[in-house]
Design a protein around this motif. Sequence first.
Motif, PDB file in Angstrom:
ATOM      1  N   LEU A 112       9.134 -22.823   3.465  1.00 66.03           N
ATOM      2  CA  LEU A 112      10.226 -21.865   3.305  1.00 66.03           C
ATOM      3  C   LEU A 112      11.276 -22.055   4.399  1.00 66.03           C
ATOM      4  CD1 LEU A 112       8.217 -18.603   2.469  1.00 66.03           C
ATOM      5  CD2 LEU A 112       9.248 -20.246   0.878  1.00 66.03           C
ATOM      6  N   ARG A 113      12.532 -22.017   3.977  1.00 69.82           N
ATOM      7  CA  ARG A 113      13.640 -22.134   4.909  1.00 69.82           C
ATOM      8  C   ARG A 113      14.193 -20.747   5.226  1.00 69.82           C
ATOM      9  NH1 ARG A 113      16.938 -26.094   1.013  1.00 69.82           N
ATOM     10  NH2 ARG A 113      16.431 -24.313  -0.328  1.00 69.82           N
ATOM     11  N   ALA A 114      15.047 -20.668   6.214  1.00 65.56           N
ATOM     12  CA  ALA A 114      15.734 -19.413   6.512  1.00 65.56           C
ATOM     13  C   ALA A 114      16.467 -18.939   5.259  1.00 65.56           C
ATOM     14  CB  ALA A 114      16.725 -19.610   7.656  1.00 65.56           C
ATOM     15  N   GLY A 115      16.322 -17.674   4.955  1.00 64.44           N
ATOM     16  CA  GLY A 115      16.899 -17.110   3.738  1.00 64.44           C
ATOM     17  C   GLY A 115      15.898 -16.955   2.612  1.00 64.44           C
ATOM     18  N   ALA A 116      14.693 -17.518   2.793  1.00 62.08           N
ATOM     19  CA  ALA A 116      13.660 -17.407   1.758  1.00 62.08           C
ATOM     20  C   ALA A 116      13.123 -15.982   1.694  1.00 62.08           C
ATOM     21  CB  ALA A 116      12.531 -18.387   2.033  1.00 62.08           C
ATOM     22  N   SER A 117      12.453 -15.687   0.566  1.00 59.17           N
ATOM     23  CA  SER A 117      11.997 -14.323   0.309  1.00 59.17           C
ATOM     24  C   SER A 117      10.560 -14.324  -0.187  1.00 59.17           C
ATOM     25  CB  SER A 117      12.900 -13.671  -0.735  1.00 59.17           C
ATOM     26  OG  SER A 117      12.414 -12.396  -1.110  1.00 59.17           O
ATOM     27  N   ILE A 118       9.752 -13.455   0.397  1.00 55.74           N
ATOM     28  CA  ILE A 118       8.369 -13.218  -0.040  1.00 55.74           C
ATOM     29  C   ILE A 118       8.300 -11.789  -0.567  1.00 55.74           C
ATOM     30  CG2 ILE A 118       5.970 -13.012   0.727  1.00 55.74           C
ATOM     31  CD1 ILE A 118       6.705 -15.024   2.984  1.00 55.74           C
ATOM     32  N   ILE A 119       7.740 -11.623  -1.768  1.00 58.87           N
ATOM     33  CA  ILE A 119       7.683 -10.302  -2.396  1.00 58.87           C
ATOM     34  C   ILE A 119       6.264 -10.042  -2.885  1.00 58.87           C
ATOM     35  CG2 ILE A 119       8.668  -8.778  -4.152  1.00 58.87           C
ATOM     36  CD1 ILE A 119      11.028 -10.785  -4.343  1.00 58.87           C
ATOM     37  N   GLY A 120       5.697  -8.926  -2.494  1.00 56.59           N
ATOM     38  CA  GLY A 120       4.388  -8.511  -2.983  1.00 56.59           C
ATOM     39  C   GLY A 120       4.526  -7.348  -3.948  1.00 56.59           C
ATOM     40  N   SER A 121       3.702  -7.346  -4.977  1.00 50.66           N
ATOM     41  CA  SER A 121       3.674  -6.220  -5.922  1.00 50.66           C
ATOM     42  C   SER A 121       2.647  -5.205  -5.445  1.00 50.66           C
ATOM     43  CB  SER A 121       3.325  -6.690  -7.334  1.00 50.66           C
ATOM     44  OG  SER A 121       4.356  -7.499  -7.863  1.00 50.66           O
ATOM     45  N   THR A 122       3.133  -4.086  -4.916  1.00 47.95           N
ATOM     46  CA  THR A 122       2.242  -3.010  -4.528  1.00 47.95           C
ATOM     47  C   THR A 122       2.241  -1.963  -5.643  1.00 47.95           C
ATOM     48  OG1 THR A 122       1.793  -1.348  -2.820  1.00 47.95           O
ATOM     49  CG2 THR A 122       4.070  -2.038  -3.057  1.00 47.95           C
ATOM     50  N   SER A 123       2.151  -0.680  -5.332  1.00 52.89           N
ATOM     51  CA  SER A 123       2.049   0.335  -6.377  1.00 52.89           C
ATOM     52  C   SER A 123       2.250   1.717  -5.781  1.00 52.89           C
ATOM     53  CB  SER A 123       0.670   0.270  -7.046  1.00 52.89           C
ATOM     54  OG  SER A 123       0.449   1.375  -7.897  1.00 52.89           O
ATOM     55  N   VAL A 124       2.701   2.632  -6.624  1.00 50.00           N
ATOM     56  CA  VAL A 124       2.740   4.038  -6.224  1.00 50.00           C
ATOM     57  C   VAL A 124       1.342   4.537  -5.873  1.00 50.00           C
ATOM     58  CG1 VAL A 124       2.465   4.909  -8.577  1.00 50.00           C
ATOM     59  CG2 VAL A 124       3.689   6.297  -6.877  1.00 50.00           C
ATOM     60  N   ASN A 125       0.319   3.857  -6.396  1.00 50.48           N
ATOM     61  CA  ASN A 125      -1.068   4.258  -6.118  1.00 50.48           C
ATOM     62  C   ASN A 125      -1.433   4.143  -4.646  1.00 50.48           C
ATOM     63  OD1 ASN A 125      -1.097   4.371  -8.875  1.00 50.48           O
ATOM     64  ND2 ASN A 125      -3.058   3.327  -9.112  1.00 50.48           N
ATOM     65  N   SER A 126      -0.680   3.355  -3.885  1.00 50.32           N
ATOM     66  CA  SER A 126      -0.991   3.239  -2.464  1.00 50.32           C
ATOM     67  C   SER A 126      -0.706   4.542  -1.729  1.00 50.32           C
ATOM     68  CB  SER A 126      -0.182   2.104  -1.840  1.00 50.32           C
ATOM     69  OG  SER A 126       1.204   2.371  -1.914  1.00 50.32           O
ATOM     70  N   ASP A 127       0.152   5.394  -2.306  1.00 45.92           N
ATOM     71  CA  ASP A 127       0.476   6.685  -1.714  1.00 45.92           C
ATOM     72  C   ASP A 127      -0.228   7.844  -2.410  1.00 45.92           C
ATOM     73  OD1 ASP A 127       3.152   4.953  -1.264  1.00 45.92           O
ATOM     74  OD2 ASP A 127       2.902   6.414   0.346  1.00 45.92           O
ATOM     75  N   ALA A 128      -0.418   7.712  -3.709  1.00 45.28           N
ATOM     76  CA  ALA A 128      -1.074   8.764  -4.490  1.00 45.28           C
ATOM     77  C   ALA A 128      -2.212   8.126  -5.269  1.00 45.28           C
ATOM     78  CB  ALA A 128      -0.068   9.433  -5.427  1.00 45.28           C
ATOM     79  N   PRO A 129      -3.330   7.817  -4.600  1.00 45.94           N
ATOM     80  CA  PRO A 129      -4.386   7.036  -5.225  1.00 45.94           C
ATOM     81  C   PRO A 129      -5.245   7.834  -6.204  1.00 45.94           C
ATOM     82  CG  PRO A 129      -4.987   7.578  -2.969  1.00 45.94           C
ATOM     83  CD  PRO A 129      -3.601   8.084  -3.172  1.00 45.94           C
ATOM     84  N   PRO A 130      -5.183   7.506  -7.496  1.00 42.16           N
ATOM     85  CA  PRO A 130      -6.081   8.159  -8.443  1.00 42.16           C
ATOM     86  C   PRO A 130      -7.520   7.710  -8.190  1.00 42.16           C
ATOM     87  CG  PRO A 130      -4.852   6.423  -9.533  1.00 42.16           C
ATOM     88  CD  PRO A 130      -4.291   6.540  -8.163  1.00 42.16           C
ATOM     89  N   PRO A 131      -8.469   8.617  -8.220  1.00 45.05           N
ATOM     90  CA  PRO A 131      -9.829   8.281  -7.784  1.00 45.05           C
ATOM     91  C   PRO A 131     -10.516   7.203  -8.606  1.00 45.05           C
ATOM     92  CG  PRO A 131      -9.754  10.458  -8.814  1.00 45.05           C
ATOM     93  CD  PRO A 131      -8.345  10.035  -8.621  1.00 45.05           C
ATOM     94  N   LYS A 132     -10.154   7.058  -9.862  1.00 49.61           N
ATOM     95  CA  LYS A 132     -10.849   6.088 -10.709  1.00 49.61           C
ATOM     96  C   LYS A 132     -10.503   4.637 -10.378  1.00 49.61           C
ATOM     97  CE  LYS A 132     -11.428   9.043 -14.814  1.00 49.61           C
ATOM     98  NZ  LYS A 132     -11.163   9.145 -16.278  1.00 49.61           N
ATOM     99  N   LEU A 133      -9.460   4.409  -9.580  1.00 48.44           N
ATOM    100  CA  LEU A 133      -9.001   3.049  -9.278  1.00 48.44           C
ATOM    101  C   LEU A 133      -9.179   2.742  -7.792  1.00 48.44           C
ATOM    102  CD1 LEU A 133      -5.781   2.949 -11.489  1.00 48.44           C
ATOM    103  CD2 LEU A 133      -7.823   1.542 -11.795  1.00 48.44           C
ATOM    104  N   LEU A 134     -10.351   2.998  -7.288  1.00 45.31           N
ATOM    105  CA  LEU A 134     -10.626   2.907  -5.858  1.00 45.31           C
ATOM    106  C   LEU A 134     -10.248   1.547  -5.272  1.00 45.31           C
ATOM    107  CD1 LEU A 134     -11.937   4.337  -3.389  1.00 45.31           C
ATOM    108  CD2 LEU A 134     -14.099   3.303  -4.104  1.00 45.31           C
ATOM    109  N   ALA A 135     -10.780   0.477  -5.832  1.00 46.13           N
ATOM    110  CA  ALA A 135     -10.538  -0.856  -5.275  1.00 46.13           C
ATOM    111  C   ALA A 135      -9.071  -1.250  -5.426  1.00 46.13           C
ATOM    112  CB  ALA A 135     -11.442  -1.876  -5.963  1.00 46.13           C
TER     113      ALA A 135
END
Length: 276
Positions: free
Chosen positions: A158-181
Amino acid sequence: MAQQQTPPGSTEAMEPRPDHGEHSYRGSGRLAGKAAVITGADSGIGRAVAIAFAREGADVLVAYQNEHPDAEQTRRWIVDAGRTAVVMSGDVADPAHCRDIVARAVEEFGQLDVLVSNAAFQMTHDSIEDVPDEEWDHTLAVNLSAFFHLTKAAVPHLRAGASIIGSTSVNSDAPPPKLLAYNATKAGIANMAASLAQMLGPRGIRANSVAPGPIWTPLIPSTMTEDDVENFGGGVPLGRPGQPAEVAPAYVLLASDEGSYVSGARIPVTGGTPIL
């Protein structure tokens, strides 16, 4: 609509069909000259991002597990946009495969400018005792460890200006119990992107994450009960699940030069549900 599929699920079997922006997304050259890797790009958010990236001028490597018909559809949309598409199947739970994905992209495109770690696995369980040890390990490997291995392999290219993007989720803040992992991995992705932004900032490499809310993808009918699928997305302020096409523009911003000062951010696409 109540429905179920066998994991990992298929776009063709969904009712209604998700909208990936096939007939609506209009590009404007925002990613011209860039090359991108997108994991989980056969369907869902990954397919929508691949279509948007291609229409913005990027060549795309479509990494996916084994959903060959879905991946072929994504490939066709990229080619229809006039860009080069490379499709590569395999399991991102394997660190060696993550390294192979990056190596293949560099070989095919001669460069790598954008990495989108998007592939994900989830299963629902009512109790922690019901979660098999091997399923816990697999969820962390696909969702979180793959982000590490892909990024580690990509950074030297990667050169300067490159971009790394991860797909997270609203679940990281409001975790429904059935999706623990799943919840744990999505919180980890958000944290990792924030750490990478600081670690890689001196090299001019940006790292961010996107936090979708309930988005209508094959992951939903293939990992949730029929009742949960029927009510999916009804609890957000907008009162409905989102479409993959509604998430893709956030990834375009983060991948583009227009987002040149955006790093360490988490962009919510949640239908109105706030994130911290």
